[in-house]
Design an enzyme around this catalytic site. Structure first.
Site: not given
Ligand code: ADP
Ligand code: MG
Length: 399
Positions: A109, A197
Site C-alpha cells: 500500500y 493512492e
C-alpha cells in the site's frame, strides 16, 4: 473531486509511475478489441466507478482469453455494483478499464493524504497492501508506516529510503520503490490532490514496481488551476444536487436525512447540523449559502434542497452580517413563487436588516413559512414538523 482509475493511471504514468498497459472500454466488443493487442496471457476487466472495494464485489475479473474478456465485460457493464465504499444503493457501471494482467509477487500500500493535525502531507505505506488494507488499519495499525513531509523542504530521499526499508522491499527494487514514492508525491503537490493512492502497489516477479490500482482526489477549491483535471469530471458519478450547488456557488453536502437546512457561514452551518441532531432529527444536508447571497441564489438553494424527496422540512438559519436578512427573506418569497414550497419552512432571521426581513415574510403571508426568533426554537420546530410530515407521508402510502 474524484476521477476514475484509468484516468488516475494516465496521470501517474505522466509522472513516471509504471502502470499496466490498458484502455477504457464502454462495450464488450470494445473490451475485446483492446485485449487482443495485449502481450500477457491474462487480461483484467475492471469496473470504473468512483469507489473502491470493487474486487470483493465482483468488479475486477481476470480473463484468460478474448471470450472471457467479452463475457466479464458484459457481466459488469450496466450492473449496479455495491461495495463497502458505495453505500447500500451502489453505483451503476458505465465504463470499464481493460488492462494487461500483472504477474504479482507481492502487494503493498502506498498513499499520500493531508494530515490535519500537523498540517502536513503524510506518506503512508504498508507491506500488507491489497484488498484487506482497511482491516490492517483497524487491527494492526503498527503495520502502517508514516512519513510526515515538511512543506518547505518536500519529501526527502532519507524518508523514501526509510519507508522502503520499513516495507521490506527486496534490494533489487528499492531504488524503483523510492522513485515511485517521489513521483507520486510530486503529482500530489503539483495537481493539488487531497488523496493519491496506489493500493496495491505491486512488485512483479520480473522486478517491476507498478501501480495496479490508482486513486486520485483533488481539492475542489483548487480545481480552477487545473482545467485538464476538470475536463475529466464524470457527472454520472456525482450527486446531481451537489453538482447543481457547485454551479450556483453554494457549498452543499448531501447528508441523507430529512431536515434540510440553509445557513450562512460554514461554522453556523456545522452548528445547525449539530443542533438538528440534538433535537433528535437527521440533517438532510450541510448548506452554506456564503456571504454574497442574492434572491436568485437563495431560490436555487431551495430548488436543490426540495429536489431531495426525503426532505420533510427546511430550517433557514441566518445570522445576517454581510448577508442581509431582507435579501434572504426575498429569496424565500421568490422560491415560493418560482419553485413552490413543498415542505414546512422554519425561518430564523437575525442580524443585519432582520426587522425588514421578518416584515417581508409576514407580508408575503406564506402558509408554509414559520418565523421564529431563536436558533433552538427553530431547530426543535423543524425536527417536529419533519417528523409530522414524514408520518403523514407514510400513512398516505399505506392507505
Ligand atoms: P479495488 O481496490 O476496487 O478492489 P483493485 O484495482 O485494487 O480494485 O483490484 C483488486 C485486486 O485485483 C488487486 O488487489 C489485485 O490483486 C488484482 N488486480 C487488479 N489489477 C490487476 C492487474 N492488472 N493484474 C493482476 N491483478 C490485478
Ligand atoms: Mg484497490
Amino acid at each position: 473531486m474524484k476521477i476514475h482509475e484509468y484516468q488516475a493511471k494516465q496521470i501517474m504514468k505522466m509522472y513516471g509511475i509504471s502502470v499496466p498497459n490498458g484502455s477504457p472500454a464502454f462495450s464488450p466488443e470494445e473490451a475485446a478489441r483492446i485485449a487482443k493487442d495485449f502481450d500477457t496471457p491474462i487480461a483484467v476487466v475492471k469496473a470504473q466507478i468512483h469507489a473502491g472495494g470493487r474486487g470483493k464485489a465482483g468488479g475486477v475479473k481476470l480473463a484468460h482469453n478474448i471470450d472471457e474478456v467479452k463475457y466479464y465485460a458484459s457481466q459488469i457493464l450496466g450492473k449496479v455494483l455495491v461495495t463497502h465504499q458505495t453505500g447500500p444503493e451502489g453505483k451503476m457501471v458505465n465504463r470499464l478499464l481493460v488492462e494487461e494482467g500483472s504477474n504479482i509477487e507481492k502487494e503493498y500500500y502506498l498513499g499520500f493524504v493531508i494530515d490535519r493535525e500537523t498540517a502536513q502531507v503524510v506518506m503512508m505505506g504498508s507491506s500488507e497492501g491489497g484488498m484487506e488494507i482497511e482491516k490492517v488499519a483497524a487491527e494492526m495499525p503498527d503495520r502502517i508506516f508514516k512519513e510526515y513531509i515538511d512543506p518547505t523542504i518536500g519529501l526527502m530521499p532519507f524518508q523514501t529510503k526509510r519507508m522502503a526499508y520499513n516495507l521490506k522491499f527486496k534490494d533489487k527494487v528499492i531504488a524503483k520503490a523510492q522513485k515511485c514514492m517521489m513521483d507520486l508525491y510530486n503529482l500530489f503537490v503539483e495537481k493539488d490532490c487531497t488523496l493519491a493512492e496506489c493500493n496495491p502497489l505491486v512488485v512483479t516477479v520480473d522486478n517491476k514496481v507498478m501501480a495496479l490500482d490508482a486513486k486520485l482526489q483533488f481539492d475542489d477549491a483548487a480545481i480552477f488551476r487545473h482545467p485538464e483535471i476538470e475536463a475529466l469530471r464524470d457527472e454520472a458519478e456525482e450527486d446531481p444536487k451537489e453538482r447543481a450547488a457547485a454551479k450556483a456557488s453554494l457549498s452543499y453536502v448531501n447528508l441523507g436525512g430529512d431536515v434540510a437546512c440553509m445557513v450562512n457561514g460554514a461554522g453556523l452551518a456545522m452548528a445547525t447540523v449539530d443542533i438538528i441532531k440534538f433535537y433528535g432529527g437527521e440533517p438532510a444536508n450541510f448548506l452554506d449559502v456564503g456571504g454574497d447571497s442574492t434572491v436568485e441564489k437563495i431560490a436555487e438553494a431551495f430548488r436543490i434542497m426540495q429536489s431531495d424527496d426525503q426532505v420533510c422540512s427546511v430550517f433557514v438559519n441566518i445570522f445576517g452580517g454581510i448577508n442581509k436578512c431582507d435579501v434572504i427573506a426575498g429569496g424565500i418569497v421568490e422560491a415560493a413563487k418560482v419553485v413552490g414550497l413543498k415542505v414546512p419552512v422554519i425561518a430564523r432571521l437575525d442580524g443585519t436588516n432582520h426587522e425588514e426581513g421578518r416584515r417581508i415574510l409576514k407580508e408575503a403571508n406564506l402558509p408554509m413559512v414559520h418565523a421564529v426568533q431563536k436558533m433552538e426554537e427553530g431547530a426543535e420546530l423543524a425536527v417536529k414538523l419533519a417528523a409530522e410530515l414524514k408520518a403523514k407521508r407514510a400513512e398516505g402510502k399505506e392507505a
